[in-house]
Design a protein around this motif. Structure first.
Motif, short mmCIF file in Angstrom:
data_model
loop_
_atom_site.label_atom_id
_atom_site.label_comp_id
_atom_site.label_asym_id
_atom_site.label_seq_id
_atom_site.Cartn_x
_atom_site.Cartn_y
_atom_site.Cartn_z
N SER A 1 0.85 -1.19 0.00
CA SER A 1 0.00 0.00 0.00
C SER A 1 0.88 1.24 0.00
O SER A 1 2.09 1.16 0.18
CB SER A 1 -0.92 0.00 1.22
OG SER A 1 -0.14 0.03 2.41
N GLY B 1 0.87 3.68 -2.53
CA GLY B 1 1.07 4.30 -3.83
C GLY B 1 0.10 5.45 -4.06
O GLY B 1 -0.82 5.67 -3.29
N LEU C 1 5.90 3.61 0.74
CA LEU C 1 5.18 2.37 0.51
C LEU C 1 5.33 1.47 1.72
O LEU C 1 6.37 1.45 2.36
CB LEU C 1 5.70 1.66 -0.74
CG LEU C 1 5.73 2.47 -2.03
CD1 LEU C 1 6.19 1.58 -3.19
CD2 LEU C 1 4.39 3.10 -2.33
N THR D 1 1.29 -1.88 -5.92
CA THR D 1 0.67 -0.59 -5.67
C THR D 1 1.23 0.39 -6.70
O THR D 1 2.44 0.43 -6.95
CB THR D 1 0.92 -0.11 -4.22
OG1 THR D 1 0.22 1.10 -3.99
CG2 THR D 1 2.40 0.07 -3.92
#
Length: 126
Positions: free
Chosen positions: A6, A8, A19, A120
């Motif tokens: 996660s 991005g 990230l 992501t």
């Protein structure tokens, strides 16, 4: 082990993103970790890796001095801090894990990683 990447998003050139890669199903301290990226129409490429201990890190030349990989084994999470982002950093970023008996080794080799997150998207506008 299941990996969830996660963090991005869309950022202007020169900006920063962090990230995160959260692991479940297995204690992350058993895994050496890596970040890879894949731009549209290109092959997936190595970005950064970190050993199980966190003491050893390696980076591809194009991100050295701008990106930092780190890990918090107590939170079962690996991070990629990305600063001074450039449009050429635009890609889908993937985290990956590889069980290793060596506490201090890293790997730049895509094929050595057995577990992958879903990716992501990072988009850097000029």
């Amino acid at each position: 082990v299941q990996l969830q990447a996660s963090g991005g998003g869309l950022v202007q050139a020169g900006g920063s993103l962090r990230l995160s890669c959260a692991a479940s199903g297995r204690t992350l301290s058993f895994e050496r970790m890596g970040w890879f990226r894949q731009a549209t129409g290109k092959e997936r490429e190595f970005v950064a890796a970190i050993s199980r201990s966190g003491d050893t890190t390696v980076y591809t030349d194009s991100v050295k001095g701008r990106f930092t990989i780190s890990r918090d084994n107590t939170k079962n999470t690996v991070y990629l801090q990305m600063n001074s982002l450039k449009p050429e950093d635009t890609a889908v970023y993937y985290c990956a894990a590889d069980a290793s008996t060596n506490y201090y080794s890293t790997s730049r080799t895509l094929g050595e990683y057995h577990y992958w997150g879903q990716g992501t998207l990072v988009t850097v506008s000029s």
